[in-house]
Write an enzyme that holds these catalytic residues in place. Structure first.
Site, PDB file in Angstrom:
ATOM      1  N   GLU A   1       0.794  -1.271  -0.059  1.00 18.94           N
ATOM      2  CA  GLU A   1      -0.008   0.002   0.159  1.00 18.94           C
ATOM      3  C   GLU A   1       0.747   1.250   0.134  1.00 18.94           C
ATOM      4  O   GLU A   1       0.375   2.177  -0.560  1.00 18.94           O
ATOM      5  CB  GLU A   1      -1.121  -0.231   1.147  1.00 18.94           C
TER       6      GLU A   1
ATOM      7  N   HIS B   1       2.615 -25.469  -2.556  1.00 12.43           N
ATOM      8  CA  HIS B   1       1.394 -25.714  -3.347  1.00 12.43           C
ATOM      9  C   HIS B   1       0.981 -24.785  -4.666  1.00 12.43           C
ATOM     10  O   HIS B   1       0.186 -24.744  -5.120  1.00 12.43           O
ATOM     11  CB  HIS B   1       0.193 -25.704  -2.432  1.00 12.43           C
TER      12      HIS B   1
END
Ligand code: M6R
Length: 617
Positions: A497, A513
């Site tokens: 941000e 994964h």
């Protein structure tokens, strides 16, 4: 998501309004404007500019800025690009009325078409201009006074608003109204003047006597007369005058180059303030009045549902772990924006915990309104005193870390974590689900956590050196396990941000994964791998990164000698109880994001496209 200020009284309005806008710039800063009126029914003086309040000052400087009443606005665009035309105040077709607005008029397109068919024309693309024209139409067509016209016009509006309206034919009179957007009115001595604003910060140096307008209320401010408040249904309201304490020094930068850095360094003191009167170390007790006052509902709760957004959502993830661990009450964590539209199942005995720094986040507010209707008890964990979420909550605990001005939330996050720990301890104690030894150990540890935080902060220079090596990166992966997983999310959010660098947080074991495909010598990986949280497993995850030439920055427990052997950079934090690790491990990540953004020459306090208080959905 804008800031509004109004003044009417005996002084020159312009300097008061401009100073107020500077204090409210955290609410939006893409354009600004001011309208002034004198003591005669002369034309309104309206000045606007694209950009910041300083741009408005430059635009207004060559002009006549006199007048003892006025309204002003700093904008965060919703309808129409940020430019001088779309900036507020908007003026009605006749030039008589002027209006500033924070919120969104949802049915503005329908209203605009109706007004066009009555001969009204529009200069801007905004929903706000529709509102000022609607008030004028109602006033003219029904021959009503200004307050009556405002009240009737608002009955035709769908949406959220905090508005101030003035009419050049009624010098000195300001009409203010609100629904779902905040508004506070300061009362001058003997009612000789009134100050209106989105929060107390522009008002507090003039008066401490304030009235927080409730939803669907309208106030008429006329110097020399009592504040007149009615509901939008026209029932008289006896205004509740509060004495507001707000430390003005807290609103200034206090010698730091940015509010964000000041707020990062304030954290040890903020935590002391948050725990004062609640953590009774000598008595080995945690006392939260909300828990004593609503003992049965909280202690017998069937389930806790956390609703929040952004950083407060990350705190909620940690809250879930704390409540489940120490209270053995099942918890659920929801994005408020999803929850409000998900037709959620709310059952008797559910406690909905709303976490919000500003207390004004539209999605969180809507989520608790829905939960309240469904019969849940609402527990607010809020920073801004008197804010909408605080007032809508059935009970709750303020975090009391003082105003947070930097758009990137820092001290509010650690304040939320400490309050969540106190809450888990207080409820766990009452339920008998936490053993005495753990309860007392955590009380002792909370007592010293501010000092441990100071120790982390003392490494600021070293963290800056590390950050300097990261200024050129375009991506980063943040990984943590268990209680450090939400910290990884928070670290990634801080970086993206304020530095506009793409960053993602993951549970460390999830890396294999999918995200592991991203790892090469150009991918910096920030690991939060302290001793407590499945430490060996975290080391295995790190080895997987090393094997693929990823660059590791590790946040480790003081004295760690293992990770140092293969991490490129290591930052140490003091050892603490596992549930308190996030309070310390997030500090280096806040500083890292700050120094990378400053190193890249960015505006850390007001990053692009963001606003401090997100009062639109
Ligand atoms: O005021 P809130 O805590 O309800 O705000 C929620 C988010 O908008 C806020 O945390 C946002 O994500 C911050 N910019 C994060 O630094």
């Amino acid at each position: 998501m804008c800031g509004i200020v109004g003044y009417t009284g005996v002084r020159e309005a312009y300097p008061i309004l401009i100073k107020g806008l500077h204090r409210l710039e955290y609410r939006g800063y893409d354009s600004a404007g001011v309208a002034l009126m004198g003591e005669q029914d002369d034309a309104l003086k309206v000045y606007k500019a694209a950009g910041r309040v300083s741009d408005l000052e430059a635009a207004a400087a060559p002009n006549d800025c006199s007048g003892t009443a006025g309204i002003a606005h700093t904008r965060w665009a919703t309808h129409g690009v940020p430019n001088g035309i779309n900036a507020h105040p908007h003026v009605s077709q006749s030039g008589n009325l002027s209006l500033v607005h924070n919120g969104i008029i949802e049915n503005y397109a329908t209203l605009r078409d109706q007004l066009k068919s009555k001969g009204f024309t529009f200069k801007s693309e905004t929903d706000t201009e529709v509102l000022v024209q609607l008030i004028e139409y109602v006033e003219q067509s029904r021959h009503l006074s200004l307050p009556e016209a405002v009240r009737i016009a608002l009955s035709r509006v769908i949406g959220a608003y905090a508005i101030i309206v003035m009419d050049r034919r009624h010098p000195g009179v300001l009409v203010a109204a609100r629904k779902s957007s905040p508004m506070v009115i300061g009362l001058g001595e003997g009612n000789c003047e009134f100050f209106i604003a989105s929060d107390a910060s522009p008002i507090v140096e003039y008066t401490r006597r304030m009235v927080y307008l409730n939803d669907e209320e309208m106030a008429v401010c006329k110097p020399g007369e009592e504040l007149n408040v009615v509901t939008l249904g026209n029932d008289a309201v006896n205004p509740d005058v509060k004495h507001v304490e707000l430390d003005l020094d807290m609103l200034e930068k206090g010698g730091y180059p940015h509010f964000m850095l000041k707020e990062i360094f304030e954290q040890p003191q903020c935590l002391r303030d948050a725990m004062r009167g609640r953590l009774l170390t000598h008595h080995k007790r945690v006392v939260l009045s909300a828990v004593s006052d609503h003992r049965e509902q909280l202690v017998e709760a069937r389930r806790f549902i956390f609703v929040s957004c952004g950083t407060s959502w990350h705190a909620s993830l940690i809250g879930k772990q704390l409540i489940e661990r120490f209270c053995r009450i099942p918890c659920q964590v929801e994005y408020a924006s999803e929850f409000r539209y998900a037709n959620p199942v709310i059952l008797p005995g559910d406690v909905v915990v709303a976490i919000s720094q500003s207390g004004e986040t539209a999605d969180t507010l809507a989520a608790i309104q829905l939960a309240k209707k469904a019969g849940a008890i609402i527990f607010g964990i809020v920073n801004s005193v008197g804010s909408s979420i605080a007032r809508l909550s059935d009970t709750g605990t303020y975090i009391h870390v003082g105003p947070e001005i930097g758009v990137a939330s820092t001290k509010a996050f650690t304040g939320q974590l400490v309050i969540l720990t106190l809450l888990a301890l207080a409820i766990g104690y009452e339920r008998g689900s936490i053993d005495k030894g753990t309860y007392e150990k955590l009380i002792q540890e909370l007592d010293v956590i501010p000092e441990k935080m100071e120790k982390v902060l003392s490494q600021n220079e070293r963290i800056k050196e590390v950050a300097d090596r990261y200024c050129g990166i375009r991506n980063a992966l943040y990984l943590g396990r268990g209680i450090n997983y939400p910290v990884a999310l928070e670290g990634a959010l801080k970086l993206k941000e304020i530095s506009y660098i793409h960053a993602e947080g993951y549970p460390a074991a999830e890396m294999k994964h999918g995200p592991i495909a991203l790892i090469d010598e150009n991918m910096p990986v920030v690991f939060i791998a302290t001793h407590q949280n499945e430490y060996e497993k975290a080391i295995s995850n790190m080895q997987e990164v090393v094997a693929r030439k990823g660059r590791i920055l590790a946040i480790v427990t003081e004295g760690d000698t293992v990770i140092r052997q293969f991490a490129d950079n290591v930052i140490e934090i003091p050892d603490t109880e596992e549930c308190l690790v996030p309070v310390l491990s997030v500090i280096p990540l806040q500083l890292l994001a700050y120094h990378v953004a400053v190193g890249n020459g960015l505006n850390v306090d007001q990053p692009r496209n963001l606003a401090k208080s997100v009062t639109v959905e």
